[in-house]
Design an enzyme around this catalytic site. Structure first.
Site, PDB file in Angstrom:
ATOM      1  N   ASP A 176      10.256  45.360  36.022  1.00 46.08           N
ATOM      2  CA  ASP A 176       9.464  44.356  36.726  1.00 46.08           C
ATOM      3  C   ASP A 176       9.103  43.260  35.736  1.00 46.08           C
ATOM      4  OD1 ASP A 176       7.860  43.666  39.297  1.00 46.08           O
ATOM      5  OD2 ASP A 176       6.426  43.389  37.667  1.00 46.08           O
ATOM      6  N   HIS A 236       0.603  43.293  40.227  1.00 46.45           N
ATOM      7  CA  HIS A 236       0.985  42.073  39.509  1.00 46.45           C
ATOM      8  C   HIS A 236       0.758  42.188  38.009  1.00 46.45           C
ATOM      9  CE1 HIS A 236       1.438  40.724  43.514  1.00 46.45           C
ATOM     10  NE2 HIS A 236       0.141  40.613  43.737  1.00 46.45           N
TER      11      HIS A 236
END
Length: 209
Positions: free
Chosen positions: A14, A172
């Site tokens: 990610d 996030h």
């Protein structure tokens, strides 16, 4: 492991960025989770790695992206390092894991994997890294797989259906999202095994031999 994914080692990645364009927008965080397999053939998390990345010279910053992630690219407490160093710190253990599992290359696993793959490839090209362990275009996308397995394509919702704890306040962060994506991928692959899908493949191979 090598036999399960055609010689590829799945590595979950990610990235957090300052926009959507991998050629112009800053890469701010990158995280990777290597996977392994137990003696009964179930996939599981092996090791986790993450780095805060110092934006490359001339990088673009989209205000909306920074507001979304909450990252201040110039906060000294981030302990950010240059792209080349960050990628090498991530790639080195991946190469070791590829070798340890008898695989020939890594395949990037991501939630909306094309996005993460594009930023990793662009940063690798900028850093002129010759031994990028990832396949140049193949990926496993957990958004697609979760849509098939659980009827959800949003990471948090797919994790909820899969019975995986997900804290929206921690989302996030590259490392947190990578770990949850890894859990989701393992859940889907292992569920397929429990349903007999992988056994059918093995039986078909046996009859072909």
């Amino acid at each position: 492991m090598a036999d399960r994914f055609r010689g590829f080692l799945p590595v979950v990645v990610d990235v957090e960025t300052a926009g959507f364009n991998p050629r112009t927008d800053a890469l701010l965080e990158v995280a990777a989770v290597t996977l392994t397999m137990d003696e009964t053939g179930y996939l599981m998390i092996d090791q986790c790695f993450d780095e805060a990345v110092d934006p490359f010279e001339g990088a673009n910053f989209e205000r909306s992206a920074l507001e979304f992630t909450g990252i201040d690219p110039f906060d000294p407490e981030r302990d950010a390092i240059p792209e080349a160093m960050a990628l090498e710190n991530i790639f080195k253990p991946i190469r070791k894991s590829i070798k340890a599992h008898g695989c020939k290359r890594a395949v990037l696993v991501g939630h909306n994997a094309a996005f993460d793959h594009s930023f990793v490839q662009a940063a690798s090209a900028r850093a002129d890294i010759k031994r990028n362990p990832f396949h140049p275009f193949s990926t496993f996308d957990t958004a697609t797989l979760a849509g098939l397995a659980y009827g959800q394509t949003v990471l948090a919702r797919a994790c909820d259906v899969a019975g995986i704890d997900f804290d929206g306040k921690k989302a996030h962060s590259a490392l947190y999202d990578t770990c949850k994506t890894a859990e989701l991928f393992c859940s889907i692959v292992n569920r397929w095994k429990d349903l007999g899908g992988w056994d059918m493949v093995l039986e078909a191979r046996h009859y072909e031999d």
